[in-house]
Motif scaffolding. Structure first.
Motif, short mmCIF file in Angstrom:
data_model
loop_
_atom_site.label_atom_id
_atom_site.label_comp_id
_atom_site.label_asym_id
_atom_site.label_seq_id
_atom_site.Cartn_x
_atom_site.Cartn_y
_atom_site.Cartn_z
N ILE A 109 0.84 -1.20 0.00
CA ILE A 109 0.00 0.00 0.00
C ILE A 109 0.88 1.25 0.00
N LEU A 110 1.87 1.25 0.86
CA LEU A 110 2.76 2.43 0.97
C LEU A 110 3.54 2.66 -0.32
N GLU A 111 4.05 1.59 -0.91
CA GLU A 111 4.79 1.74 -2.18
C GLU A 111 3.88 2.31 -3.26
N ALA A 112 2.66 1.81 -3.35
CA ALA A 112 1.73 2.29 -4.36
C ALA A 112 1.36 3.75 -4.12
N LEU A 113 1.11 4.13 -2.88
CA LEU A 113 0.75 5.51 -2.58
C LEU A 113 1.92 6.47 -2.77
N GLN A 114 3.15 5.99 -2.55
CA GLN A 114 4.32 6.84 -2.83
C GLN A 114 4.43 7.12 -4.32
N ALA A 115 4.04 6.17 -5.15
CA ALA A 115 4.09 6.35 -6.59
C ALA A 115 2.94 7.22 -7.09
N ASP A 116 1.77 7.08 -6.45
CA ASP A 116 0.59 7.83 -6.87
C ASP A 116 -0.34 7.99 -5.68
N GLY A 117 -0.24 9.10 -4.99
CA GLY A 117 -1.05 9.36 -3.81
C GLY A 117 -2.52 9.57 -4.10
N ARG A 118 -2.87 9.73 -5.38
CA ARG A 118 -4.28 9.92 -5.77
C ARG A 118 -4.86 8.68 -6.43
N MET A 119 -4.17 7.56 -6.27
CA MET A 119 -4.66 6.32 -6.88
C MET A 119 -6.05 6.00 -6.33
N PRO A 120 -7.00 5.69 -7.21
CA PRO A 120 -8.34 5.32 -6.73
C PRO A 120 -8.27 4.09 -5.81
N LEU A 121 -9.10 4.11 -4.81
CA LEU A 121 -9.11 3.05 -3.80
C LEU A 121 -9.34 1.67 -4.43
N ALA A 122 -10.22 1.59 -5.41
CA ALA A 122 -10.49 0.30 -6.05
C ALA A 122 -9.23 -0.24 -6.73
N ALA A 128 23.88 23.34 -7.79
CA ALA A 128 23.66 22.08 -8.51
C ALA A 128 23.63 22.39 -10.01
N LEU A 129 24.41 21.65 -10.78
CA LEU A 129 24.43 21.82 -12.23
C LEU A 129 23.35 20.98 -12.90
N GLU A 130 23.12 19.79 -12.36
CA GLU A 130 22.13 18.88 -12.94
C GLU A 130 21.58 18.00 -11.83
N GLN A 131 20.29 17.76 -11.88
CA GLN A 131 19.68 16.84 -10.93
C GLN A 131 19.73 15.45 -11.55
N VAL A 132 20.57 14.60 -11.00
CA VAL A 132 20.75 13.26 -11.55
C VAL A 132 19.65 12.33 -11.07
N LYS A 133 19.26 12.47 -9.81
CA LYS A 133 18.19 11.64 -9.26
C LYS A 133 17.44 12.46 -8.22
N TYR A 134 16.15 12.31 -8.22
CA TYR A 134 15.31 12.91 -7.18
C TYR A 134 14.14 11.97 -6.94
N THR A 135 13.92 11.66 -5.71
CA THR A 135 12.74 10.89 -5.34
C THR A 135 12.35 11.28 -3.93
N ASN A 136 11.10 11.14 -3.64
CA ASN A 136 10.64 11.30 -2.27
C ASN A 136 10.05 10.00 -1.77
N ALA A 137 10.25 8.93 -2.57
CA ALA A 137 9.74 7.61 -2.19
C ALA A 137 10.81 6.86 -1.39
N LEU A 138 10.44 6.42 -0.21
CA LEU A 138 11.36 5.67 0.65
C LEU A 138 11.51 4.24 0.12
N PRO A 139 12.71 3.67 0.22
CA PRO A 139 12.91 2.28 -0.22
C PRO A 139 12.36 1.31 0.83
N LEU A 140 11.24 0.71 0.56
CA LEU A 140 10.55 -0.12 1.55
C LEU A 140 10.82 -1.61 1.43
N ASP A 141 11.54 -2.05 0.40
CA ASP A 141 11.72 -3.50 0.27
C ASP A 141 12.70 -4.04 1.25
#
Length: 158
Positions: free
Chosen positions: A15-28, A145-158
């Motif tokens: 659930i947490l991984e899915a919501l980190q990817a898309d917090g507006r994902m429909p409940l169904a 910063a010259l270039e953003q190589v990686k940006y995420t706000n998703a925590l690694p949960l595995d």
């Protein structure tokens, strides 16, 4: 005071991984993805929210597209590392909207800030009107910063 860790099972993590990817994902759709019907899925989400595991929901903006293409990392050394000085600096930083992140650090610097601005002139204004006016700062080192190589706000949960 350290926060108590919450026990998460495999479904909670999905659930947490899915919501980190898309917090507006429909409940169904979320329920289908994790193998639950919508009602138990919502119940788990509410438990995760109540426990503070899900802190809030936000829209992640593209900083370039909103006119803030410059990221500056500023290393701050305070004159004194006393609790009162640290708290005073942290309180000031929390009022500056240009500062997206602020970390109390170990090592040679006391704080690391991530600042976003529209251009170099805006950073100069921030530096002169806010940062250098704060009493107790011994030194400031800015890196652009010259270039953003990686940006995420998703925590690694595995």
């Amino acid at each position: 005071m350290p926060q108590k860790s919450v026990s998460l099972d495999a479904i909670d993590l999905k659930i947490l991984e899915a919501l980190q990817a898309d917090g507006r994902m429909p409940l169904a759709k979320l329920g289908e993805l994790v193998g639950l019907s919508p009602s138990p899925c919502l119940r788990r989400i509410r438990i995760l929210e109540a426990a503070g595991v899900i802190a809030r929901y936000v829209a992640v903006l593209d900083q370039r597209k909103v006119g803030l293409p410059i990221s500056v990392f500023a290393s701050i050394k305070l004159e004194r590392q006393e609790e009162q000085a640290l708290n005073r600096f942290a309180k000031a930083v929390s009022r500056w909207p240009e500062v997206l992140e602020c970390y109390l650090m170990t090592g040679q610097r006391d704080y690391l800030l991530r600042i976003v601005v529209e251009d170099l002139s805006a950073y100069e204004r921030f530096l002169k009107e806010k940062l250098t006016r704060h009493a107790g700062i011994a030194s400031i080192e800015s890196s652009f910063a010259l270039e953003q190589v990686k940006y995420t706000n998703a925590l690694p949960l595995d």
